[in-house]
Design a protein around this motif. Structure first.
Motif, PDB file in Angstrom:
ATOM      1  N   LEU A  81       0.850  -1.185   0.000  1.00 15.18           N
ATOM      2  CA  LEU A  81       0.000   0.000   0.000  1.00 15.18           C
ATOM      3  C   LEU A  81       0.882   1.229   0.000  1.00 15.18           C
ATOM      4  CD1 LEU A  81      -2.756  -0.893   2.661  1.00 15.18           C
ATOM      5  CD2 LEU A  81      -2.984  -0.944   0.166  1.00 15.18           C
ATOM      6  N   LYS A  82       0.458   2.258  -0.745  1.00 15.39           N
ATOM      7  CA  LYS A  82       1.266   3.461  -0.883  1.00 15.39           C
ATOM      8  C   LYS A  82       0.401   4.699  -0.626  1.00 15.39           C
ATOM      9  CE  LYS A  82       3.672   1.187  -4.739  1.00 15.39           C
ATOM     10  NZ  LYS A  82       3.974   1.290  -6.198  1.00 15.39           N
ATOM     11  N   ASP A  83       0.592   5.312   0.527  1.00 17.35           N
ATOM     12  CA  ASP A  83      -0.012   6.606   0.829  1.00 17.35           C
ATOM     13  C   ASP A  83      -1.524   6.602   0.633  1.00 17.35           C
ATOM     14  OD1 ASP A  83       0.114   9.221   1.699  1.00 17.35           O
ATOM     15  OD2 ASP A  83       0.392  10.045  -0.314  1.00 17.35           O
ATOM     16  N   ASP A  91      -3.505  -6.635  10.772  1.00 17.57           N
ATOM     17  CA  ASP A  91      -2.161  -6.169  10.446  1.00 17.57           C
ATOM     18  C   ASP A  91      -2.091  -4.688  10.755  1.00 17.57           C
ATOM     19  OD1 ASP A  91       0.427  -6.234   9.571  1.00 17.57           O
ATOM     20  OD2 ASP A  91      -0.030  -6.854   7.518  1.00 17.57           O
ATOM     21  N   ARG A  92      -0.883  -4.168  10.815  1.00 17.39           N
ATOM     22  CA  ARG A  92      -0.688  -2.757  11.139  1.00 17.39           C
ATOM     23  C   ARG A  92      -0.024  -2.046   9.956  1.00 17.39           C
ATOM     24  NH1 ARG A  92      -0.258  -2.054  17.012  1.00 17.39           N
ATOM     25  NH2 ARG A  92      -0.259  -4.082  18.051  1.00 17.39           N
ATOM     26  N   PRO A  93      -0.322  -0.755   9.781  1.00 18.68           N
ATOM     27  CA  PRO A  93       0.404  -0.004   8.753  1.00 18.68           C
ATOM     28  C   PRO A  93       1.891   0.109   9.101  1.00 18.68           C
ATOM     29  CG  PRO A  93      -1.533   1.206   9.531  1.00 18.68           C
ATOM     30  CD  PRO A  93      -1.315   0.071  10.480  1.00 18.68           C
ATOM     31  N   THR A  94       2.721   0.104   8.091  1.00 22.86           N
ATOM     32  CA  THR A  94       4.134   0.399   8.298  1.00 22.86           C
ATOM     33  C   THR A  94       4.325   1.878   8.596  1.00 22.86           C
ATOM     34  OG1 THR A  94       4.678  -1.345   6.707  1.00 22.86           O
ATOM     35  CG2 THR A  94       6.433   0.204   7.259  1.00 22.86           C
ATOM     36  N   GLN A  95       3.494   2.683   7.989  1.00 22.36           N
ATOM     37  CA  GLN A  95       3.569   4.139   8.136  1.00 22.36           C
ATOM     38  C   GLN A  95       2.167   4.705   7.955  1.00 22.36           C
ATOM     39  OE1 GLN A  95       6.574   5.900   5.596  1.00 22.36           O
ATOM     40  NE2 GLN A  95       5.478   7.849   5.496  1.00 22.36           N
ATOM     41  N   VAL A 153      -5.262   2.949  15.954  1.00 18.43           N
ATOM     42  CA  VAL A 153      -5.056   1.509  16.024  1.00 18.43           C
ATOM     43  C   VAL A 153      -3.578   1.158  16.182  1.00 18.43           C
ATOM     44  CG1 VAL A 153      -5.290  -0.645  14.728  1.00 18.43           C
ATOM     45  CG2 VAL A 153      -7.161   1.005  14.739  1.00 18.43           C
ATOM     46  N   GLY A 154      -2.714   1.930  15.554  1.00 16.47           N
ATOM     47  CA  GLY A 154      -1.286   1.628  15.599  1.00 16.47           C
ATOM     48  C   GLY A 154      -0.692   1.676  16.987  1.00 16.47           C
TER      49      GLY A 154
END
Length: 241
Positions: free
Chosen positions: A21-23, A55-59, A69-70
């Motif tokens: 995923l990108k932005d 799952d969690r976002p990397t950024q 959530v992060g």
């Protein structure tokens, strides 16, 4: 209810980063209906995993009901998945040795809900999906459409506020698929927030809004009625009936 802001998901493959995923930024209001579309490998399943707290976002930021959530630990994420989010998958994921009623009851067993309340909720859930008379049947004794209805009843028995459906009609014939979509869209009409991953543009056009992903990025974000999506990405599997 849902706010994604600048979300990236990056995996390390050897010495190269892979950006699934990108932005990605989007919002889904409480009671909304969002369809997620795109070709294979576009990031649909990754997005659904993040939305489902699997799952969690990397950024970037993911806020669910105002909570970031992060910043939550795994036990807190597990509680969100248990009480706020229902999941429906293409492959049903029913336990073969359990009867329909037992499959529906399983999340409540894990949550420690008393037996009397479980029985009442199971009866109501199976009746709601039109399977009250099939409660004692195991998955092998049910059609594909009936198995998906059991899966929907199981997803709803904990009374979540958000339903995530990953290709819910992908293994079904057109009649069973239409029946399943009518069922979950009826739940949305009663206030449930609904997010559906689909290859079917006809389903996409029924949603309030559609996000089309391509190579991990948002290619379109439009009302369903304005969807311009040239590819009917049919599921290669045979329908289960």
């Amino acid at each position: 209810m849902i706010e994604l802001n600048g979300v990236w998901k990056t995996y390390q493959v050897g010495d190269q980063p892979l950006h699934a995923l990108k932005d990605v930024s989007l919002e889904v209001e409480d009671g909304g209906y969002l369809a997620v579309m795109g070709p294979s490998g576009s990031g649909k399943s990754t997005l659904l995993s993040i939305l489902g707290c699997l799952d969690r976002p990397t950024q970037g930021s993911y806020r669910l009901d105002g909570d970031e959530v992060g910043s939550l630990d795994e036990p807190q994420l597990s509680e969100i998945r248990r009480w706020k989010i229902g999941f429906v998958f293409q492959s049903f994921h029913l336990v073969p040795r359990l009867e329909a009623a037992e499959n529906v009851a399983l999340p409540m067993v894990l949550a420690g809900i008393p037996a009397a309340e479980r029985r009442e909720r199971v009866a109501k859930a199976l009746d709601a999906v039109g399977l009250a008379k099939r409660a004692s049947h195991r998955p092998a004794e049910l059609s594909g459409g009936e198995c998906q209805r059991v899966a929907i009843a199981r997803s709803m028995v904990m009374q979540p506020r958000l339903l995530l459906a990953d290709e819910p009609t992908g293994n079904l014939d057109s009649k069973s698929g239409a029946s399943v979509m009518e069922l979950i869209e009826g739940m949305n009409a009663n206030g449930l927030t609904l997010i559906v991953v689909t290859h079917d543009a006809n389903i996409g056009r029924r949603a309030n809004n559609v996000v089309v992903l391509r190579d991990g990025e948002i290619d379109q974000l439009v009302p369903g009625s304005e969807l311009h999506y040239g590819l009917e990405l049919a599921n290669p599997r045979e329908p289960a009936g």
